[in-house]
Design an enzyme around this catalytic site. Structure first.
Site, PDB file in Angstrom:
ATOM      1  N   GLY A  22       0.807  -1.209   0.000  1.00 51.50           N
ATOM      2  CA  GLY A  22       0.000   0.000   0.000  1.00 51.50           C
ATOM      3  C   GLY A  22       0.840   1.259   0.000  1.00 51.50           C
ATOM      4  O   GLY A  22       0.487   2.256  -0.645  1.00 51.50           O
ATOM      5  N   CYS A 379     -14.126  10.478  19.780  1.00 49.56           N
ATOM      6  CA  CYS A 379     -15.303   9.601  19.772  1.00 49.56           C
ATOM      7  C   CYS A 379     -15.639   9.119  21.190  1.00 49.56           C
ATOM      8  O   CYS A 379     -16.149   9.875  21.987  1.00 49.56           O
ATOM      9  CB  CYS A 379     -15.092   8.440  18.802  1.00 49.56           C
ATOM     10  SG  CYS A 379     -16.621   7.582  18.368  1.00 49.56           S
ATOM     11  N   MET A 382     -14.482  11.437  23.722  1.00 46.03           N
ATOM     12  CA  MET A 382     -15.344  12.588  23.970  1.00 46.03           C
ATOM     13  C   MET A 382     -16.480  12.199  24.908  1.00 46.03           C
ATOM     14  O   MET A 382     -16.805  12.918  25.858  1.00 46.03           O
ATOM     15  CB  MET A 382     -15.895  13.118  22.645  1.00 46.03           C
ATOM     16  CG  MET A 382     -16.909  14.239  22.778  1.00 46.03           C
ATOM     17  SD  MET A 382     -18.610  13.595  22.824  1.00 46.03           S
ATOM     18  CE  MET A 382     -19.533  15.081  22.527  1.00 46.03           C
ATOM     19  N   HIS A 503     -13.940  11.485  14.310  1.00 42.84           N
ATOM     20  CA  HIS A 503     -12.566  10.967  14.249  1.00 42.84           C
ATOM     21  C   HIS A 503     -11.721  11.907  13.396  1.00 42.84           C
ATOM     22  O   HIS A 503     -11.584  11.705  12.181  1.00 42.84           O
ATOM     23  CB  HIS A 503     -12.558   9.563  13.650  1.00 42.84           C
ATOM     24  CG  HIS A 503     -13.087   8.505  14.554  1.00 42.84           C
ATOM     25  ND1 HIS A 503     -12.273   7.743  15.373  1.00 42.84           N
ATOM     26  CD2 HIS A 503     -14.356   8.088  14.790  1.00 42.84           C
ATOM     27  CE1 HIS A 503     -13.020   6.895  16.065  1.00 42.84           C
ATOM     28  NE2 HIS A 503     -14.285   7.091  15.727  1.00 42.84           N
ATOM     29  N   GLU A 505      -8.630  12.197  13.054  1.00 43.36           N
ATOM     30  CA  GLU A 505      -7.451  11.561  12.462  1.00 43.36           C
ATOM     31  C   GLU A 505      -7.698  11.087  11.032  1.00 43.36           C
ATOM     32  O   GLU A 505      -6.762  10.948  10.233  1.00 43.36           O
ATOM     33  CB  GLU A 505      -6.979  10.388  13.332  1.00 43.36           C
ATOM     34  CG  GLU A 505      -7.861   9.140  13.317  1.00 43.36           C
ATOM     35  CD  GLU A 505      -9.009   9.175  14.312  1.00 43.36           C
ATOM     36  OE1 GLU A 505      -9.571   8.097  14.607  1.00 43.36           O
ATOM     37  OE2 GLU A 505      -9.340  10.273  14.799  1.00 43.36           O
TER      38      GLU A 505
END
Length: 528
Positions: A22, A379, A382, A503, A505
């Site tokens: 990848g 997420c 939080m 999210h 990121e």
């Protein structure tokens, strides 16, 4: 496709997994994009899951979520970070998805009474999905998961064989091969690469390029051997030698003229480009002064890939601040004492599911809040931040409905319409808008009153508790404008304490870091 201009580069691997297929694919794609071509990327995964959404991150690494709500393999995250562009759910194809589509078509009579077989029906389904991803692009890069020789990969390799045969001028095959270094004899061994290519040749596939993965640089001796026994030109034997950062790989490929070799095959014209932005970013990665220590507190820390996007986003934020980031994955299950966190300049509490590690995450949140340590909640991070504040500041015995279904104080409850009997692809997924209140920390971070971030969750903050928490100082600085769902909370008593239901990121790119991570590192650096 014979009347179309789009080209396809296939990337396969042999001997062992985790060769970096990848990274190789996205590195070359980045070079092509920088030189004026429109590129797209795709991952074909041999497993029978329809998508990785129901798999544990410890099993297969993180689940990456595309802007349009696809739960995909983590390699799609690599693609987006390297390319600096958003991909779609179509960029991920699994054997489970392929068979599901074919069987659904068979059940509805779509094959007109024919016997349904792997060839041509499964391979035709794979082929159609690949060709669909070429539309509107100059070059499509297709990575095939697993290794050559795996039973599971055979339908994909047969599809590649057909496409290579039908459209030789519009297709190209790169094969990643392992070249181990034996310390005892002090030599590189090419035999694994030879056997890997032999497997391919046995399937009727001849690679156009070999990209080796090796610890030390190849010599002419190994290059000549690989070229001779693997049926490729010597200039098409490329090495991906171990380097300190994967972000050096595009430039390593550039030095070996990989882009020019492939463009020559396709008769494509590349614009002159020195990749200044990429070079500048990589240079900052290694020549930044100072260091910040960031803890990522999570439950899946036994596998680094479980939090790969979070780790990479911290690195992006560090580059933007001119510092290096030392990132530690801290096991929430083993976090029992605040002293374990004292060495860190910043703390991230990451997402997750289930009750394991909840106590450790709550401990980390409380420690950051009480000691003014720069903090970012993601997420579940939080959601737990509101639970910590409710319990320890407001005196409310609040709980999470997923963890305690019959709780009398469900500060986090199930999103309306969620069906717990069907877990695959049913969460709140993909990009949603967030309206930000002016004058808040979130507004300072983003520099905007409307942003878009990606989500993956079933539970949300219960609005019935807003008034009680606001009375004690918590600020609800971001909401979804369509539903009113709470997206961002922050604690103004701290210099930097912020958490999002999303999210962040997932949207952070190498040369376009997410603002929350840039700000986290900025405050961590200032607090040293």
């Amino acid at each position: 496709m014979e009347n179309r201009a789009e080209k396809i580069v296939f990337v396969t691997g042999g001997v062992l997994s985790s060769l970096g297929k990848g990274i190789i694919a996205s590195s070359i794609a980045r070079l092509f994009k920088d030189q004026g071509l429109k590129v797209n990327m795709m991952k074909c995964d041999p497993y029978l899951n329809v998508d990785p959404g129901t798999m544990s991150p410890i099993e297969h690494g993180e689940v990456f979520v595309t802007y349009d709500g696809g739960e995909t393999d983590l390699d799609v995250g690599h693609y987006e970070r390297f390319l600096g562009q958003n991909l779609s759910k179509k960029s991920s194809l699994t054997t489970g998805r392929v068979y599901s589509n074919v069987l659904n078509r068979e059940r509805s009579g779509g094959y007109l009474g024919k016997t349904v077989q792997v060839i041509p029906h499964i391979t035709d389904e794979i082929k159609s999905k690949i060709i669909e991803n070429t539309r509107g692009y100059d070059v499509l890069f297709v990575e095939v998961g697993g290794t050559v020789g795996d039973i599971e990969s055979l339908p994909y390799l047969e599809t590649i064989r057909q496409l290579l045969t039908e459209y030789p001028e519009n297709t190209y095959l790169i094969h990643g091969a392992y070249v181990p270094y034996l310390k005892a004899s002090k030599e590189l061994k090419t035999k694994p690469a030879q056997h890997s290519v032999k497997e391919l040749l046995g399937l009727g596939i001849r690679p156009d390029m070999i990209v080796t993965r090796n610890e030390i640089a190849l010599t002419d001796k190994e290059r000549n051997k690989i070229a001779m026994f693997c049926n490729v030109q010597k200039e098409n034997v490329i090495e991906s030698v171990d380097v300190p950062s994967v972000y050096q790989i595009p430039l390593l490929m550039k030095e070996q003229d990989v882009d020019k070799i492939i463009a020559r095959h396709f008769k494509l014209v590349l614009q002159e480009n020195e990749h200044e932005k990429l070079r500048e970013t990589v240079d900052k990665l290694f020549h930044s002064e100072g260091e910040v220590n960031i803890a990522i507190v999570g439950k899946y820390t036994s596998l680094d890939d479980a939090y790969i996007s979070v780790t990479e986003a911290v690195k992006h934020g560090a580059i933007a601040n001119g510092v290096k980031a030392k990132v530690d994955l801290v096991s929430a299950q083993e976090l029992t004492d605040e002293a374990q966190l004292k060495e860190y300049d910043g703390i991230i509490v990451a997402g997750g599911f289930g009750e394991s590690g909840i106590a450790g995450k709550l401990l980390a949140i409380k420690y950051a809040r009480e000691n003014n340590v720069p903090f970012l909640g993601i997420c579940l991070g939080m959601q737990l931040s509101t639970i910590d504040f409710a319990r320890n500041v407001c005196g409310i015995a609040a709980d999470h409905q997923e963890l305690v279904p019959n709780t009398k104080e469900p500060i986090i409850h199930l999103i309306e319409g969620q069906d717990l009997s069907n877990l695959g692809g049913t969460q709140r997924l993909g990009a949603y808008e967030c309206q930000i209140t002016e004058g808040t920390l979130a507004h300072e971070v983003y520099g905007s009153t409307l942003v878009e971030e990606r989500h993956r969750h079933r539970y949300e903050f219960n609005d019935a508790y807003i008034e009680a928490l606001e009375a004690k100082g918590l600020v609800f600085s971001g909401r979804n404008p369509q539903t009113g769902l709470v997206e961002i909370i922050e604690n103004p008593a701290n210099d930097f304490f912020i958490a999002g239901q999303f999210h962040p990121e997932l949207t952070s790119k190498l040369t376009e870091p997410n603002p929350l991570f840039v700000s986290l590192v900025k405050y961590a650096k200032a607090g040293k």
